[in-house]
Design an enzyme around this catalytic site. Sequence first.
Site, PDB file in Angstrom:
ATOM      1  N   ASP A 112      -4.856  -6.500   0.706  1.00 18.60           N
ATOM      2  CA  ASP A 112      -3.850  -6.231  -0.315  1.00 18.60           C
ATOM      3  C   ASP A 112      -4.402  -6.321  -1.728  1.00 18.60           C
ATOM      4  OD1 ASP A 112      -2.048  -5.927   1.725  1.00 18.60           O
ATOM      5  OD2 ASP A 112      -0.749  -7.607   1.131  1.00 18.60           O
ATOM      6  N   ASP A 190      -2.432  -3.003  -6.569  1.00 20.82           N
ATOM      7  CA  ASP A 190      -2.832  -3.647  -5.314  1.00 20.82           C
ATOM      8  C   ASP A 190      -3.852  -2.761  -4.623  1.00 20.82           C
ATOM      9  OD1 ASP A 190      -1.141  -5.789  -5.666  1.00 20.82           O
ATOM     10  OD2 ASP A 190      -0.063  -5.513  -3.765  1.00 20.82           O
ATOM     11  N   HIS A 239       2.174  -0.016  -0.838  1.00 23.93           N
ATOM     12  CA  HIS A 239       0.983   0.060  -0.010  1.00 23.93           C
ATOM     13  C   HIS A 239       0.951   1.348   0.803  1.00 23.93           C
ATOM     14  CE1 HIS A 239       0.606  -4.611  -0.316  1.00 23.93           C
ATOM     15  NE2 HIS A 239       0.447  -4.001  -1.480  1.00 23.93           N
ATOM     16  N   ASP A 241      -0.928   2.188   3.498  1.00 25.38           N
ATOM     17  CA  ASP A 241      -1.393   2.265   4.880  1.00 25.38           C
ATOM     18  C   ASP A 241      -0.299   2.313   5.947  1.00 25.38           C
ATOM     19  OD1 ASP A 241      -0.872  -0.379   4.294  1.00 25.38           O
ATOM     20  OD2 ASP A 241      -2.932  -1.062   4.582  1.00 25.38           O
ATOM     21  N   CYS A 347      -3.850  -4.304   7.243  1.00 32.54           N
ATOM     22  CA  CYS A 347      -3.533  -5.249   6.158  1.00 32.54           C
ATOM     23  C   CYS A 347      -4.225  -6.597   6.347  1.00 32.54           C
ATOM     24  CB  CYS A 347      -2.030  -5.486   6.092  1.00 32.54           C
ATOM     25  SG  CYS A 347      -1.035  -4.033   5.751  1.00 32.54           S
TER      26      CYS A 347
END
Length: 362
Positions: A112, A190, A239, A241, A347
């Site tokens: 992260d 991030d 994020h 992913d 993650c």
Amino acid sequence: MQAEPCPVNSHNEWDPLEEVIVGRLDKATVPTNHITFMGMLPKAAARLYWWLAGHPYPTMFRKRAQKELDEFVHVLEAEGITVRRPDVMDFTRTFKTPYWKSKGFTSACPRDLTLIVGDQIIEGASGWRARYFEPHVYRTLFQEYYNKGARWSSAPKPQLKDSFYDYTYTQPKKGEPIRYMINEDEPVWDAADFVRCGRDLFVTRSNVTNLSGINWVRRHLGDEYRVHEIESLCTVPMHIDTTFMPLAPGKVMVNPEFIDVKRLPPILKSWDILVAPDKDPIPRSIPTFYLSLVSGWMGLNVLMLDEKRVIVEKSQVSMHKALKDWGFEPIPLPFLNGKMFGGGFHCFTLDIRRTGGLQSYF
């Protein structure tokens, strides 16, 4: 005497994995109530976390996730991959800056906050107050890597004043324009909003990564790299992913709910765009549903061991089939309880070393 090779070397998401940092659940704490945490949660989860905020995660929930995490580490080590772990930090302790105070969160998800680009360790500038000092759990490892030749840098530490946040923020409904709970007053980003494909990186703007932060990374990396923005249709973007996941040279998996394939950057026209299957049913039980901090599309949050082998959540049966049909070799492992701590296999890891060098794949 010939110098030892740099221990940090990772240019993409798929070269054979040799060394990886895997996160910890020790001392994990539910973040202090703040818009960056409460504002992203589903209503059911938000009501429960409101009462848990600032307290350690219940032991029962942590034990379930720890069992899955231990098995994950065992499989990685059995494949000959070196697994490193961060230091333990007590996230229940309150810390202060001149502008605010907070408790911490967890060191479950090392990807992260840190971006590995070749031999560079680049610490991000998260917009989460609860994660302000979380990078300290990696200092022992990063100091070791630096002493052995890695480059190590850090983005400017943001102030995260109240004026940086929109405290009137509410989650937009599907079809409404995307809104963000942060502004552009200072650069924040991030690392988990970026994925790497050699000389090309892809990023999504989100509630923890603003345009100023994206531009900081672009300038920091310089002309040797290109940073492409991916438009996310997620109503609460955070994020990349579970949205856009490169799997191998020429192959990227996308989330059909969060991605309009027709609006992808033109550079991807030469690649196979693999559309992820529908969300698999997830048991509606505590903690895997009600206390989930992440998208229902966690099936995309896979970890490539090389260009073929891929670790995927055991319950995601349709994902297993899709990956096989695309020519991959899925390794199913249970990891549903990791959702409560903010992530899946991708993650919970930070690639430190993969074989291979810097290439252009476009």
